[in-house]
Enzyme design. Sequence first.
Site, PDB file in Angstrom:
ATOM      1  N   GLU A  23       0.852  -1.197   0.000  1.00  0.00           N
ATOM      2  CA  GLU A  23       0.000   0.000   0.000  1.00  0.00           C
ATOM      3  C   GLU A  23       0.886   1.244   0.000  1.00  0.00           C
ATOM      4  O   GLU A  23       1.706   1.424   0.901  1.00  0.00           O
ATOM      5  CB  GLU A  23      -0.889   0.004   1.232  1.00  0.00           C
ATOM      6  CG  GLU A  23      -1.682   1.282   1.459  1.00  0.00           C
ATOM      7  CD  GLU A  23      -2.555   1.667   0.266  1.00  0.00           C
ATOM      8  OE1 GLU A  23      -2.369   2.777  -0.259  1.00  0.00           O
ATOM      9  OE2 GLU A  23      -3.401   0.850  -0.130  1.00  0.00           O
ATOM     10  N   VAL A  37       1.847  -0.909  -6.843  1.00  0.00           N
ATOM     11  CA  VAL A  37       1.960  -2.036  -7.763  1.00  0.00           C
ATOM     12  C   VAL A  37       2.063  -1.517  -9.194  1.00  0.00           C
ATOM     13  O   VAL A  37       1.304  -0.643  -9.613  1.00  0.00           O
ATOM     14  CB  VAL A  37       0.758  -2.986  -7.624  1.00  0.00           C
ATOM     15  CG1 VAL A  37       0.771  -4.051  -8.718  1.00  0.00           C
ATOM     16  CG2 VAL A  37       0.756  -3.643  -6.246  1.00  0.00           C
ATOM     17  N   CYS A  53     -20.445   2.766  -2.994  1.00  0.00           N
ATOM     18  CA  CYS A  53     -21.535   3.347  -2.215  1.00  0.00           C
ATOM     19  C   CYS A  53     -22.524   4.059  -3.129  1.00  0.00           C
ATOM     20  O   CYS A  53     -22.564   5.289  -3.205  1.00  0.00           O
ATOM     21  CB  CYS A  53     -21.032   4.293  -1.138  1.00  0.00           C
ATOM     22  SG  CYS A  53     -22.334   4.698   0.053  1.00  0.00           S
ATOM     23  N   LYS A 103     -20.798  -2.104  -3.985  1.00  0.00           N
ATOM     24  CA  LYS A 103     -19.427  -1.823  -3.567  1.00  0.00           C
ATOM     25  C   LYS A 103     -19.458  -0.912  -2.343  1.00  0.00           C
ATOM     26  O   LYS A 103     -19.474   0.315  -2.460  1.00  0.00           O
ATOM     27  CB  LYS A 103     -18.645  -1.199  -4.725  1.00  0.00           C
ATOM     28  CG  LYS A 103     -18.525  -2.122  -5.942  1.00  0.00           C
ATOM     29  CD  LYS A 103     -17.702  -1.494  -7.047  1.00  0.00           C
ATOM     30  CE  LYS A 103     -17.646  -2.386  -8.284  1.00  0.00           C
ATOM     31  NZ  LYS A 103     -16.961  -3.656  -8.057  1.00  0.00           N
ATOM     32  N   ALA A 135     -18.327  -0.574   2.146  1.00  0.00           N
ATOM     33  CA  ALA A 135     -17.487  -1.074   3.227  1.00  0.00           C
ATOM     34  C   ALA A 135     -18.162  -2.238   3.947  1.00  0.00           C
ATOM     35  O   ALA A 135     -17.490  -3.159   4.420  1.00  0.00           O
ATOM     36  CB  ALA A 135     -17.184   0.058   4.212  1.00  0.00           C
ATOM     37  N   CYS A 175     -26.359  -0.075   2.700  1.00  0.00           N
ATOM     38  CA  CYS A 175     -26.292   1.339   2.333  1.00  0.00           C
ATOM     39  C   CYS A 175     -27.196   2.126   3.285  1.00  0.00           C
ATOM     40  O   CYS A 175     -28.417   2.149   3.113  1.00  0.00           O
ATOM     41  CB  CYS A 175     -26.736   1.525   0.888  1.00  0.00           C
ATOM     42  SG  CYS A 175     -26.530   3.220   0.300  1.00  0.00           S
TER      43      CYS A 175
END
Length: 563
Positions: free
Chosen positions: A181, A224, A307, A452, A454, A487
């Site tokens: 990361e 990456v 979201c 998509k 969390a 959501c």
Amino acid sequence: MDVKTLTDRISVGPQIAPSDVADLKAKGFRSIIVNRPDGESADQPGYAEIEAAARAEGLETRHIPIEAGKVSDDDVMAFKTALREMPSPIYAHCRSGTRSATLWALSEAGERPMPEILAKGQAAGFDLNGVARRIANGGRVPTDPGEAKYDVVIVGGGAAGISTAASLKSRRPSLSIAVVEPAEVHYYQPGWTMVGAGIFTADQTAKTMGALIPKDVTWIKGAVAAFEPENNAVVLEGCRVVTYDRLVVCPGLKLDWNAVEGLSETLGRNGVTSNYRYDLAPYTWQLVQEMRDGTAVFTQPPMPIKCAGAPQKAMYLSADHWHRKGRLKDIDIHFANAGGVLFGVKEYVPALMDYVRKYDASLDFFHNLIAVDGPAKTATFKVSKEGEKATTREIAFDMLHVCPPQTAPDFIRVSGLADAAGWVDVDQHTLRHKTYDNIWSLGDVMNAPNAKTAAAARKQAPTVAENIVADIKGGSAVAAYDGYGSCPLTVERGKIVLAEFGYGGTLKPSFPKWVLDGSKPTRLAWLLKAQVLPPIYWQGMLKGHEWLAAPGLATQDAPTERA
């Protein structure tokens, strides 16, 4: 003649005959580079023949012969010099065009980002991932790959990556795990909607990455550049190489601000904002507070986005503030949605429509934002209704909240891990890659048809961890992800419609209806969003505590040892 264009200056292709030179001139080419050694095959014209034909047509030529599979650093420099010195456009050829494309890619290293190089090669029909290490090393042959080896390498230090690392460590403390990361800061992105409404402050949604990486997990601070799945390797920028037994890919997605003409130049000023960026969410709240009258436009691009409820959450919370301040009657609200429905799960739409009517918001469906003129305060939309000819519409605004178009990161889209649309190609239940059985993916970057969010990653991380441990034991997948996503639709300050659903829009409530009816706005759901979910995220999910996130079973049978 199969001419494959890489850039405006250079095209490549297969072997040509002297008789083809006139056709190349007619197509506008001014120079020819021959990358094939003479005598490589019996039916091959020599360089002298090509040179003579080119001279007759007034074209320049250069011979940079390359043996198949043997491109030296000197060859790359010679090709780069030729590109700089020869009149363009240039046609370079070898037997098939691959050596010429490879030379171009290596000569561009350091001049263009690697994903752009790989993408241009891919568009022309060449897979250049095999030279990714050299591209990452500035086009030169790596002399010290500096490889590090781990049991599990996780690409991405967001919610999905850190959660998976923590879940794996809780199951197998002895595993050597690395998280790749580049960012120094980790963000609680679900909180940005609340920042844009003045409920949270921005600093409440950020913590240093180093403080969140689980104990005994190595943080590789780097980006990456490419994947080498056949070699179980990840190539980082700067040509560092990390190898693995098993790989987890979860770098999130890319917010493509530049896909909307003029947007990047005006973000954060001229009344243009977005809760999709940490530094802009406070500006949203500033604009909401300052607005007394005029037109407020909230946009939503084509799916997929992370979201999917966030664009309308910004609208509801802004409108609620104006309602409470007595300004709503003087503000014209537009929700410009590229899609044709307010929300994708129909059971939640009636409650949302009550608030659309309360705030007197115009629902502009099939409106996709394509351009913004900040100084003129106008937004241009492409209106594409099914069965009708596409048109454009310009809306003047005083405040514009933009949800940007979103794609997989460039280094994912050009890799061998991606499907045709650019997302990591996985089995939607086990989250294992469909081609490489030691690779898993979760979060926003993979292609399962789930929301998509969390909340989705919170359910996916234990599934991936469970299945990796089963694989280490020699067994088959034991856990299955059911597509769960959540959501919390903040329809007003103090009330939320808590949408929870799985694959196919199947409702998946976490609580009995008598406790919390997610299809209605409730105070309890607001308390969950504002007070309970943040500590669950920081202290639970990222620490490997799988509260309300136990993975479903893929099979009732225990994993069996492989022979």
